[in-house]
Design an enzyme around this catalytic site. Structure first.
Site, short mmCIF file in Angstrom:
data_model
loop_
_atom_site.label_atom_id
_atom_site.label_comp_id
_atom_site.label_asym_id
_atom_site.label_seq_id
_atom_site.Cartn_x
_atom_site.Cartn_y
_atom_site.Cartn_z
N CYS A 112 0.79 -1.24 0.00
CA CYS A 112 0.00 0.00 0.00
C CYS A 112 0.82 1.29 0.00
O CYS A 112 0.84 2.04 -0.97
CB CYS A 112 -0.94 0.01 1.20
SG CYS A 112 -1.90 -1.50 1.42
N LYS B 110 -8.81 6.63 1.18
CA LYS B 110 -7.51 6.10 1.56
C LYS B 110 -6.41 6.85 0.82
O LYS B 110 -6.32 6.78 -0.39
CB LYS B 110 -7.45 4.60 1.25
CG LYS B 110 -6.16 3.94 1.73
CD LYS B 110 -6.19 2.43 1.53
CE LYS B 110 -4.92 1.79 2.06
NZ LYS B 110 -4.92 0.32 1.89
N HIS C 147 10.92 -21.08 -4.95
CA HIS C 147 12.02 -20.16 -4.69
C HIS C 147 12.01 -19.83 -3.20
O HIS C 147 10.94 -19.72 -2.60
CB HIS C 147 11.85 -18.89 -5.52
CG HIS C 147 12.98 -17.94 -5.43
ND1 HIS C 147 13.09 -17.02 -4.41
CD2 HIS C 147 14.06 -17.73 -6.24
CE1 HIS C 147 14.18 -16.30 -4.60
NE2 HIS C 147 14.79 -16.71 -5.70
N ASP D 86 -3.06 0.52 -6.22
CA ASP D 86 -1.71 0.48 -5.66
C ASP D 86 -1.04 -0.87 -5.86
O ASP D 86 0.18 -0.97 -5.95
CB ASP D 86 -1.71 0.87 -4.19
CG ASP D 86 -2.73 0.12 -3.34
OD1 ASP D 86 -3.51 -0.68 -3.89
OD2 ASP D 86 -2.76 0.34 -2.11
N HIS D 87 -1.82 -1.93 -5.94
CA HIS D 87 -1.31 -3.30 -6.17
C HIS D 87 -2.49 -4.20 -6.43
O HIS D 87 -3.65 -3.76 -6.38
CB HIS D 87 -0.51 -3.80 -4.95
CG HIS D 87 -1.25 -3.67 -3.65
ND1 HIS D 87 -2.26 -4.54 -3.29
CD2 HIS D 87 -1.15 -2.78 -2.65
CE1 HIS D 87 -2.74 -4.17 -2.11
NE2 HIS D 87 -2.10 -3.10 -1.70
#
Length: 487
Positions: free
Chosen positions: A40, A88, A211, A273-274
């Site tokens: 965020c 936000k 990984h 944001d993502h």
């Protein structure tokens, strides 16, 4: 927080997003838009400042921009725009939970603790229940009221930023006051917008084949246990339903602009944001360079802009800063990491097939990943380097042939990997940045521990990782002590 792959085919078929579709038909959709940091606050710091997060030292959700940072919104206001930010914001330092910052500081301590709740779904209301995320709806109501007041009272140009929480997961209340967000919540009304027969079941690598950083992420996100196929489908369906609810809020803004006669002379930009992995790669949430987490939506519509255009060139959130200023006719200050993408979609500017560098940089230094992570996205390739570039192996994915990112081909294509690593190092001296973050983490943790005095053991044992921590509190404290002693 929306997966950018839902804004174009085939992802757009799985859930009804009518207002995203409206923007896609009447504006431009970026098919390869990325966050500059998949969490965020650092992501938003990059978007507001126009600078990569290593330049602003936006290391985690607690450490981001200074409140006095000059954003593109400030420049709009200085140049005669009436501006308003609602909802936000989350781009300045000092926010988020103590757990969140401590988990980030201690990410390379030699222990493995579950930090999140196991992802769950929660069905609320009935088939007519629309407003599930009431806080976002209230903010959207305030935003549309503000638009109506502006339309009625002023001819001054305006800029409105509306930040939503959705489709962010909700806090899981049953896990106590320190719990993070692990609940996917919606109502039957929104679930009906999801085409359940089109929900894909992501393939997972065995834990043993992951990984090492992905293994750490899966474990700390509490996803290392067994999940039934039905659970995975349900989580993904609920996530898509939450996206549909967010789309309806976008719709309320677009409808208000239309009703007030402002839509035809207003630029509308939709991004996030993502994303959310929604059980891809045996994870949910963000904090990862996999597509579900790092690939964000970016659509733009407005007067003088091309309709129905899809842009393949990689872009990222830092590009919004110069783009918004160019749209407003304001000079872009120096020191900006981004490049305006307006020439790609303006009717008045000669189009170019390529704009800017042709690559995207994303980096991550926060919790749920036990090493600083750097992603270079260019052409068909996604190259991911870690830490100092030596202690943790890199990853290379061919997104043309391997859209699910299941086959790390770094050893198969050593020349490509070497070329991309050299290019990445020309953009950011990532071993130096990783070392700086490592030092910052130790300094911050030491200061925090000293501030607690004799309460340290009790406080650290009752953060979000309390279930695993308390299985052997003494060993975990010793692991931290050993970490602090290391150079």
């Amino acid at each position: 927080m929306k997966d950018g792959r839902l804004t174009f085919d085939p992802g757009s078929r799985v859930v009804q997003l009518p207002y995203i579709n409206y923007l896609r038909e009447l504006g431009t959709t970026f098919l390869n838009a990325y966050t500059n940091s998949p969490i965020c606050c650092p992501s938003r710091a990059a978007m507001w400042s126009g600078q990569f997060v290593h330049l602003t030292q936006s290391w985690n959700n607690y450490k981001c921009l200074d409140a006095a940072t000059r954003t593109w919104m400030d420049l709009l206001e200085e140049n005669g725009y009436h501006t308003q930010k609602m909802g936000k914001l989350d781009y300045t330092s000092g926010s988020h939970s103590v757990s969140n910052r401590v988990e980030a500081w201690t990410r390379d301590v030699h222990f493995l603790l579950s930090q999140e709740g196991r992802p769950v779904t929660q069905l609320v209301g009935n088939a007519s229940k629309v407003r599930i995320m009431t806080k976002d709806w209230e903010t959207t109501d305030r935003a549309t009221q503000w638009i109506r007041r502006r339309a009625a009272s002023s001819s001054q140009p305006f800029a409105l930023y509306l930040g939503l929480n959705l489709p962010h997961t909700y806090r899981t209340d049953s896990l106590g006051p320190t719990a993070g967000g692990s609940t996917f919540r919606t109502s039957p009304y929104w679930l009906k917008k999801v085409s359940s027969d089109l929900i894909s079941i992501p393939e997972w690598l065995p834990m043993s084949a992951m990984h090492p950083v992905d293994y750490y992420s899966t474990f700390t996100k509490n996803c290392s246990g067994d999940f039934t196929e039905e659970e995975v489908i349900s989580i993904r369906a609920f996530y898509y339903a939450m996206c549909a609810e967010a789309d309806a809020m976008l719709g309320q803004v677009i409808s208000t602009l239309r009703e007030t006669g402002l839509l035809n002379n207003t630029v509308v930009i939709f991004t996030a944001d993502h994303g959310d992995l929604a059980m891809e790669h045996r994870q949910y949430y963000k904090m990862s360079m996999f597509e579900g987490s790092s690939h964000v939506p970016l659509l733009i519509m407005g007067p003088g802009l091309v309709s129905g255009l899809q842009v393949n060139q990689p872009v990222s959130l830092v590009d919004l800063y110069p783009t918004v200023l160019e749209i407003a006719g304001i000079p872009v200050p120096g020191g900006i990491s981004g490049h305006s993408f307006l020439p790609l979609l303006s009717k008045a500017i000669a189009h170019s097939q390529k704009l800017g560098p042709g690559w995207v940089l994303s980096e991550y230094h926060g919790c749920n990943a036990n090493a600083s992570t750097y992603m270079l996205r260019t052409g068909r390739w996604k190259y991911i380097a870690y830490a100092d570039g030596l202690s943790i192996p890199p990853q290379l994915f061919d997104l043309t042939l391997d859209k699910e990112e299941l086959h790390n081909v770094v050893l198969k294509f050593p020349e490509v990997s070497a070329h991309l690593d050299k290019q990445l190092r020309s953009i950011v001296d990532y071993p130096k940045v990783s070392k700086a973050v490592h030092l910052y983490n130790k300094q911050q943790f030491t200061a925090w521990r000293q501030s607690l005095g004799s309460n340290y053991s009790q406080v650290i044992a009752n953060l979000r990782w309390h279930v695993d921590w308390q299985k052997d509190a003494s060993a975990n404290e010793r692991a931290i002590d050993e970490w602090l002693k290391d150079s």
